[in-house]
Write a protein that holds these residues in place. Structure first.
Motif, PDB file in Angstrom:
ATOM      1  N   ILE A 152       1.225   7.949  -8.441  1.00  0.00           N
ATOM      2  CA  ILE A 152      -0.044   8.379  -7.633  1.00  0.00           C
ATOM      3  C   ILE A 152      -0.858   7.357  -6.947  1.00  0.00           C
ATOM      4  CG2 ILE A 152      -2.472   9.105  -8.332  1.00  0.00           C
ATOM      5  CD1 ILE A 152      -1.078  10.941 -10.550  1.00  0.00           C
ATOM      6  N   PHE A 153      -0.930   6.094  -7.852  1.00  0.00           N
ATOM      7  CA  PHE A 153      -1.583   4.961  -7.274  1.00  0.00           C
ATOM      8  C   PHE A 153      -0.892   4.271  -5.859  1.00  0.00           C
ATOM      9  CE2 PHE A 153      -3.869   3.647 -11.475  1.00  0.00           C
ATOM     10  CZ  PHE A 153      -5.133   4.273 -11.115  1.00  0.00           C
ATOM     11  N   LEU A 154       0.514   4.493  -6.021  1.00  0.00           N
ATOM     12  CA  LEU A 154       1.196   4.108  -4.933  1.00  0.00           C
ATOM     13  C   LEU A 154       0.953   4.978  -3.557  1.00  0.00           C
ATOM     14  CD1 LEU A 154       3.214   2.283  -3.424  1.00  0.00           C
ATOM     15  CD2 LEU A 154       5.048   3.907  -4.059  1.00  0.00           C
ATOM     16  N   TYR A 155       0.968   6.180  -3.800  1.00  0.00           N
ATOM     17  CA  TYR A 155       0.591   7.322  -2.986  1.00  0.00           C
ATOM     18  C   TYR A 155      -0.471   7.291  -2.451  1.00  0.00           C
ATOM     19  CZ  TYR A 155      -0.470  11.535  -0.561  1.00  0.00           C
ATOM     20  OH  TYR A 155      -0.892  12.480   0.386  1.00  0.00           O
ATOM     21  N   LEU A 156      -1.633   6.938  -3.141  1.00  0.00           N
ATOM     22  CA  LEU A 156      -3.194   6.818  -2.669  1.00  0.00           C
ATOM     23  C   LEU A 156      -3.344   5.328  -1.831  1.00  0.00           C
ATOM     24  CD1 LEU A 156      -5.124   7.809  -5.765  1.00  0.00           C
ATOM     25  CD2 LEU A 156      -4.848   9.085  -3.915  1.00  0.00           C
ATOM     26  N   PHE A 157      -2.486   4.341  -2.475  1.00  0.00           N
ATOM     27  CA  PHE A 157      -2.381   3.006  -1.684  1.00  0.00           C
ATOM     28  C   PHE A 157      -2.041   3.211  -0.069  1.00  0.00           C
ATOM     29  CE2 PHE A 157      -0.565  -1.127  -0.511  1.00  0.00           C
ATOM     30  CZ  PHE A 157      -1.756  -1.846  -0.601  1.00  0.00           C
ATOM     31  N   ILE A 158      -0.955   3.895  -0.049  1.00  0.00           N
ATOM     32  CA  ILE A 158      -0.263   4.174   1.212  1.00  0.00           C
ATOM     33  C   ILE A 158      -1.164   5.075   2.092  1.00  0.00           C
ATOM     34  CG2 ILE A 158       1.677   5.085   2.507  1.00  0.00           C
ATOM     35  CD1 ILE A 158       3.338   4.018   0.240  1.00  0.00           C
ATOM     36  N   TYR A 159      -1.818   6.209   1.431  1.00  0.00           N
ATOM     37  CA  TYR A 159      -2.546   7.043   2.487  1.00  0.00           C
ATOM     38  C   TYR A 159      -3.759   6.510   2.656  1.00  0.00           C
ATOM     39  CZ  TYR A 159      -5.355  11.488   3.065  1.00  0.00           C
ATOM     40  OH  TYR A 159      -5.954  12.296   3.593  1.00  0.00           O
ATOM     41  N   PHE A 160      -4.371   5.531   1.946  1.00  0.00           N
ATOM     42  CA  PHE A 160      -5.623   5.222   2.679  1.00  0.00           C
ATOM     43  C   PHE A 160      -5.530   3.726   3.222  1.00  0.00           C
ATOM     44  CE2 PHE A 160      -7.401   7.745  -0.982  1.00  0.00           C
ATOM     45  CZ  PHE A 160      -8.255   8.481  -0.201  1.00  0.00           C
ATOM     46  N   GLY A 161      -4.308   3.502   3.781  1.00  0.00           N
ATOM     47  CA  GLY A 161      -4.061   2.461   4.660  1.00  0.00           C
ATOM     48  C   GLY A 161      -3.953   1.074   3.973  1.00  0.00           C
ATOM     49  N   GLY A 162      -2.958   1.058   2.967  1.00  0.00           N
ATOM     50  CA  GLY A 162      -2.699  -0.133   2.180  1.00  0.00           C
ATOM     51  C   GLY A 162      -2.054  -1.202   3.009  1.00  0.00           C
ATOM     52  N   ALA A 163      -1.296  -0.930   4.140  1.00  0.00           N
ATOM     53  CA  ALA A 163      -0.626  -1.806   5.112  1.00  0.00           C
ATOM     54  C   ALA A 163      -1.762  -2.855   5.431  1.00  0.00           C
ATOM     55  CB  ALA A 163       0.206  -1.351   5.913  1.00  0.00           C
ATOM     56  N   GLY A 164      -2.943  -1.950   6.012  1.00  0.00           N
ATOM     57  CA  GLY A 164      -4.151  -2.817   6.657  1.00  0.00           C
ATOM     58  C   GLY A 164      -4.539  -3.917   5.729  1.00  0.00           C
ATOM     59  N   TYR A 165      -4.726  -3.588   4.673  1.00  0.00           N
ATOM     60  CA  TYR A 165      -5.088  -4.391   3.432  1.00  0.00           C
ATOM     61  C   TYR A 165      -4.421  -5.568   3.337  1.00  0.00           C
ATOM     62  CZ  TYR A 165      -8.599  -0.708   2.395  1.00  0.00           C
ATOM     63  OH  TYR A 165      -9.530   0.363   2.437  1.00  0.00           O
ATOM     64  N   LEU A 166      -3.039  -5.172   3.238  1.00  0.00           N
ATOM     65  CA  LEU A 166      -2.047  -6.229   2.910  1.00  0.00           C
ATOM     66  C   LEU A 166      -1.968  -7.389   4.012  1.00  0.00           C
ATOM     67  CD1 LEU A 166       1.207  -4.358   1.379  1.00  0.00           C
ATOM     68  CD2 LEU A 166      -0.646  -6.128   0.327  1.00  0.00           C
ATOM     69  N   GLN A 167      -1.976  -6.776   5.302  1.00  0.00           N
ATOM     70  CA  GLN A 167      -1.871  -7.788   6.400  1.00  0.00           C
ATOM     71  C   GLN A 167      -3.298  -8.442   6.317  1.00  0.00           C
ATOM     72  OE1 GLN A 167      -1.626  -5.006   9.749  1.00  0.00           O
ATOM     73  NE2 GLN A 167       0.368  -5.406  10.104  1.00  0.00           N
ATOM     74  N   ALA A 168      -4.426  -8.312   6.247  1.00  0.00           N
ATOM     75  CA  ALA A 168      -5.531  -8.753   6.178  1.00  0.00           C
ATOM     76  C   ALA A 168      -5.502  -9.911   5.000  1.00  0.00           C
ATOM     77  CB  ALA A 168      -6.837  -8.054   5.795  1.00  0.00           C
ATOM     78  N   PHE A 169      -5.084  -9.576   3.789  1.00  0.00           N
ATOM     79  CA  PHE A 169      -4.802 -10.390   2.850  1.00  0.00           C
ATOM     80  C   PHE A 169      -3.782 -11.476   2.974  1.00  0.00           C
ATOM     81  CE2 PHE A 169      -2.863 -11.489  -1.396  1.00  0.00           C
ATOM     82  CZ  PHE A 169      -3.914 -11.956  -2.225  1.00  0.00           C
ATOM     83  N   GLY A 170      -2.578 -11.034   3.726  1.00  0.00           N
ATOM     84  CA  GLY A 170      -1.616 -12.182   4.038  1.00  0.00           C
ATOM     85  C   GLY A 170      -2.212 -13.178   5.144  1.00  0.00           C
ATOM     86  N   LYS A 171      -3.087 -12.774   6.170  1.00  0.00           N
ATOM     87  CA  LYS A 171      -3.721 -13.482   7.100  1.00  0.00           C
ATOM     88  C   LYS A 171      -4.697 -14.677   6.172  1.00  0.00           C
ATOM     89  CE  LYS A 171      -3.402 -10.827  11.087  1.00  0.00           C
ATOM     90  NZ  LYS A 171      -4.011  -9.865  12.039  1.00  0.00           N
ATOM     91  N   LYS A 172      -5.563 -13.975   5.379  1.00  0.00           N
ATOM     92  CA  LYS A 172      -6.252 -15.018   4.858  1.00  0.00           C
ATOM     93  C   LYS A 172      -5.530 -15.882   3.781  1.00  0.00           C
ATOM     94  CE  LYS A 172     -10.407 -12.821   5.712  1.00  0.00           C
ATOM     95  NZ  LYS A 172     -11.393 -13.296   6.264  1.00  0.00           N
ATOM     96  N   THR A 173      -4.577 -15.388   3.040  1.00  0.00           N
ATOM     97  CA  THR A 173      -3.791 -16.371   2.303  1.00  0.00           C
ATOM     98  C   THR A 173      -3.053 -17.463   3.311  1.00  0.00           C
ATOM     99  OG1 THR A 173      -3.307 -14.372   0.901  1.00  0.00           O
ATOM    100  CG2 THR A 173      -1.793 -16.331   0.685  1.00  0.00           C
ATOM    101  N   GLU A 174      -2.604 -16.923   4.196  1.00  0.00           N
ATOM    102  CA  GLU A 174      -2.130 -17.988   5.308  1.00  0.00           C
ATOM    103  C   GLU A 174      -3.061 -19.118   5.857  1.00  0.00           C
ATOM    104  OE1 GLU A 174       0.599 -18.145   9.339  1.00  0.00           O
ATOM    105  OE2 GLU A 174      -0.051 -16.075   8.605  1.00  0.00           O
ATOM    106  N   GLU A 175      -4.454 -18.646   5.894  1.00  0.00           N
ATOM    107  CA  GLU A 175      -5.471 -19.697   6.448  1.00  0.00           C
ATOM    108  C   GLU A 175      -5.765 -20.346   5.209  1.00  0.00           C
ATOM    109  OE1 GLU A 175      -8.792 -17.249   7.514  1.00  0.00           O
ATOM    110  OE2 GLU A 175      -7.531 -16.577   9.471  1.00  0.00           O
ATOM    111  N   ALA A 176      -5.900 -19.952   4.076  1.00  0.00           N
ATOM    112  CA  ALA A 176      -6.157 -20.701   2.895  1.00  0.00           C
ATOM    113  C   ALA A 176      -4.946 -21.868   2.639  1.00  0.00           C
ATOM    114  CB  ALA A 176      -6.290 -20.044   1.448  1.00  0.00           C
ATOM    115  N   GLY A 177      -3.849 -21.342   2.522  1.00  0.00           N
ATOM    116  CA  GLY A 177      -2.625 -22.336   2.497  1.00  0.00           C
ATOM    117  C   GLY A 177      -2.611 -23.640   3.635  1.00  0.00           C
ATOM    118  N   LYS A 178      -3.085 -23.276   4.697  1.00  0.00           N
ATOM    119  CA  LYS A 178      -3.133 -24.379   5.617  1.00  0.00           C
ATOM    120  C   LYS A 178      -4.135 -25.240   5.266  1.00  0.00           C
ATOM    121  CE  LYS A 178      -1.461 -21.982   9.446  1.00  0.00           C
ATOM    122  NZ  LYS A 178      -1.648 -20.984  10.893  1.00  0.00           N
ATOM    123  N   GLY A 179      -5.409 -24.729   4.895  1.00  0.00           N
ATOM    124  CA  GLY A 179      -6.515 -25.528   4.118  1.00  0.00           C
ATOM    125  C   GLY A 179      -5.950 -26.393   3.117  1.00  0.00           C
TER     126      GLY A 179
END
Length: 72
Positions: free
Chosen positions: A17-44
């Motif tokens: 159920i949580f997986l379905y809700l995550f995908i339904y509400f745009g989880g990919a966008g959240y993961l992309q944003a989180f990935g970009k922030k993580t990459e920036e933090a890694g560079k710093g």
């Protein structure tokens, strides 16, 4: 025994159920944003690590020089 089987089944069902809700509400966008922030933090963090290593090298050089001065 039946209680444990029920708990496992309930856990799997809730996970689905949580997986379905995550995908339904745009989880990919959240993961992309989180990935970009993580990459920036890694560079710093990489720059910070380089600064710490440089400072440590300088301190060790000074310490070696002082030890050589004190040793006969």
């Amino acid at each position: 025994m039946i209680k444990k089987i029920f708990q496992v089944f309930l856990g799997i069902l809730i996970g689905i159920i949580f997986l379905y809700l995550f995908i339904y509400f745009g989880g990919a966008g959240y993961l992309q944003a989180f990935g970009k922030k993580t990459e920036e933090a890694g560079k710093g963090l990489k720059q910070y690590e380089k600064n710490v290593q440089d400072t440590t090298d300088k301190v060790l050089e000074k310490a070696k020089d002082k030890v050589k001065e004190k040793m006969p």
